[in-house]
Scaffold this motif. Structure first.
Motif, PDB file in Angstrom:
ATOM      1  N   TRP A  61     -23.473   4.525  -3.991  1.00  0.00           N
ATOM      2  CA  TRP A  61     -22.968   5.892  -3.918  1.00  0.00           C
ATOM      3  C   TRP A  61     -21.450   5.896  -3.873  1.00  0.00           C
ATOM      4  CZ3 TRP A  61     -26.516   8.634   0.181  1.00  0.00           C
ATOM      5  CH2 TRP A  61     -27.808   8.741  -0.345  1.00  0.00           C
ATOM      6  N   GLN A  62     -20.866   4.775  -3.501  1.00  0.00           N
ATOM      7  CA  GLN A  62     -19.412   4.626  -3.540  1.00  0.00           C
ATOM      8  C   GLN A  62     -19.112   3.163  -3.764  1.00  0.00           C
ATOM      9  OE1 GLN A  62     -18.544   6.160   0.408  1.00  0.00           O
ATOM     10  NE2 GLN A  62     -17.827   4.174   1.065  1.00  0.00           N
ATOM     11  N   GLY A  63     -17.933   2.911  -4.326  1.00  0.00           N
ATOM     12  CA  GLY A  63     -17.527   1.538  -4.580  1.00  0.00           C
ATOM     13  C   GLY A  63     -16.820   0.963  -3.371  1.00  0.00           C
ATOM     14  N   PRO A  64     -16.747  -0.351  -3.310  1.00  0.00           N
ATOM     15  CA  PRO A  64     -16.004  -0.957  -2.210  1.00  0.00           C
ATOM     16  C   PRO A  64     -14.536  -0.539  -2.296  1.00  0.00           C
ATOM     17  CG  PRO A  64     -16.992  -2.642  -3.631  1.00  0.00           C
ATOM     18  CD  PRO A  64     -17.334  -1.317  -4.210  1.00  0.00           C
ATOM     19  N   VAL A  65     -13.972  -0.243  -1.178  1.00  0.00           N
ATOM     20  CA  VAL A  65     -12.571   0.190  -1.126  1.00  0.00           C
ATOM     21  C   VAL A  65     -11.741  -0.975  -0.619  1.00  0.00           C
ATOM     22  CG1 VAL A  65     -10.950   1.817  -0.102  1.00  0.00           C
ATOM     23  CG2 VAL A  65     -13.258   2.557  -0.693  1.00  0.00           C
ATOM     24  N   GLN A  66     -10.710  -1.289  -1.355  1.00  0.00           N
ATOM     25  CA  GLN A  66      -9.819  -2.365  -0.944  1.00  0.00           C
ATOM     26  C   GLN A  66      -8.494  -1.774  -0.515  1.00  0.00           C
ATOM     27  OE1 GLN A  66      -9.648  -4.835  -4.401  1.00  0.00           O
ATOM     28  NE2 GLN A  66     -11.504  -5.940  -3.843  1.00  0.00           N
ATOM     29  N   ALA A  67      -7.900  -2.419   0.481  1.00  0.00           N
ATOM     30  CA  ALA A  67      -6.582  -1.981   0.941  1.00  0.00           C
ATOM     31  C   ALA A  67      -5.574  -2.194  -0.176  1.00  0.00           C
ATOM     32  CB  ALA A  67      -6.180  -2.767   2.176  1.00  0.00           C
ATOM     33  N   PRO A  68      -4.570  -1.310  -0.291  1.00  0.00           N
ATOM     34  CA  PRO A  68      -3.552  -1.509  -1.321  1.00  0.00           C
ATOM     35  C   PRO A  68      -2.765  -2.783  -1.031  1.00  0.00           C
ATOM     36  CG  PRO A  68      -2.946   0.287   0.146  1.00  0.00           C
ATOM     37  CD  PRO A  68      -4.325  -0.145   0.525  1.00  0.00           C
ATOM     38  N   PRO A  69      -2.190  -3.391  -2.075  1.00  0.00           N
ATOM     39  CA  PRO A  69      -1.424  -4.618  -1.853  1.00  0.00           C
ATOM     40  C   PRO A  69      -0.229  -4.338  -0.950  1.00  0.00           C
ATOM     41  CG  PRO A  69      -1.195  -3.855  -4.116  1.00  0.00           C
ATOM     42  CD  PRO A  69      -2.193  -2.969  -3.455  1.00  0.00           C
ATOM     43  N   ARG A  70       0.094  -5.309  -0.133  1.00  0.00           N
ATOM     44  CA  ARG A  70       1.235  -5.165   0.775  1.00  0.00           C
ATOM     45  C   ARG A  70       2.531  -5.363   0.032  1.00  0.00           C
ATOM     46  NH1 ARG A  70       0.082  -6.600   6.759  1.00  0.00           N
ATOM     47  NH2 ARG A  70       2.257  -6.027   6.758  1.00  0.00           N
ATOM     48  N   ARG A  71       3.498  -4.551   0.357  1.00  0.00           N
ATOM     49  CA  ARG A  71       4.837  -4.705  -0.215  1.00  0.00           C
ATOM     50  C   ARG A  71       5.675  -5.552   0.734  1.00  0.00           C
ATOM     51  NH1 ARG A  71       6.660   1.213  -0.880  1.00  0.00           N
ATOM     52  NH2 ARG A  71       4.795   1.736   0.256  1.00  0.00           N
ATOM     53  N   PRO A  72       6.628  -6.285   0.195  1.00  0.00           N
ATOM     54  CA  PRO A  72       7.505  -7.060   1.086  1.00  0.00           C
ATOM     55  C   PRO A  72       8.268  -6.107   2.022  1.00  0.00           C
ATOM     56  CG  PRO A  72       7.911  -7.602  -1.226  1.00  0.00           C
ATOM     57  CD  PRO A  72       6.948  -6.465  -1.193  1.00  0.00           C
ATOM     58  N   ARG A  73       8.443  -6.553   3.249  1.00  0.00           N
ATOM     59  CA  ARG A  73       9.188  -5.732   4.213  1.00  0.00           C
ATOM     60  C   ARG A  73      10.662  -5.727   3.891  1.00  0.00           C
ATOM     61  NH1 ARG A  73       7.249  -6.273  10.289  1.00  0.00           N
ATOM     62  NH2 ARG A  73       5.371  -5.030  10.023  1.00  0.00           N
ATOM     63  N   ARG A  74      11.285  -4.609   4.143  1.00  0.00           N
ATOM     64  CA  ARG A  74      12.733  -4.537   3.977  1.00  0.00           C
ATOM     65  C   ARG A  74      13.398  -5.125   5.221  1.00  0.00           C
ATOM     66  NH1 ARG A  74      13.883   1.556   2.510  1.00  0.00           N
ATOM     67  NH2 ARG A  74      12.483   1.805   4.252  1.00  0.00           N
ATOM     68  N   ARG A  75      14.528  -5.719   5.012  1.00  0.00           N
ATOM     69  CA  ARG A  75      15.278  -6.290   6.120  1.00  0.00           C
ATOM     70  C   ARG A  75      16.341  -5.318   6.586  1.00  0.00           C
ATOM     71  NH1 ARG A  75      16.300 -12.404   3.977  1.00  0.00           N
ATOM     72  NH2 ARG A  75      14.138 -12.845   3.510  1.00  0.00           N
TER      73      ARG A  75
END
Length: 96
Positions: A78-92
């Protein structure tokens, strides 16, 4: 396209591998998947004269238990597996 209907025999076979003390729930509405508490099993006859068994939701205010667990909705397709969005590098600090 018609799909074969599950029979009482099929249901019993499916349930035979389950914990006999587990509560029974009904999953409904693939577009807004909810879980419902089952209260009755009723046998009747449909418009063609064929015997049909209905699994009915309870009439209590708390018969609708809430959202269906995501793993159940996924297993029912009824729904597809949901994946977390890719992480972006943190800003310094300092913008680097």
């Amino acid at each position: 396209m018609t799909f074969p209907e599950m029979t009482v025999h099929d249901l019993i076979e499916s349930l035979s591998g389950c914990d006999p003390n587990a509560p029974v729930r009904q999953a409904v509405n693939p577009f807004f998947p909810m879980a419902h508490r089952m209260a009755q099993v009723l046998q009747s006859v449909d418009e063609t004269g064929r015997t049909v068994v209905y699994l009915a939701e309870g009439q209590d205010d708390d018969a609708q238990l809430g959202h269906l667990p995501p793993e159940v909705a996924i297993a029912l397709t009824w729904q597809g597996p949901v994946q977390a969005p890719p992480r972006r590098p943190r800003r310094r600090a300092g913008g680097n």
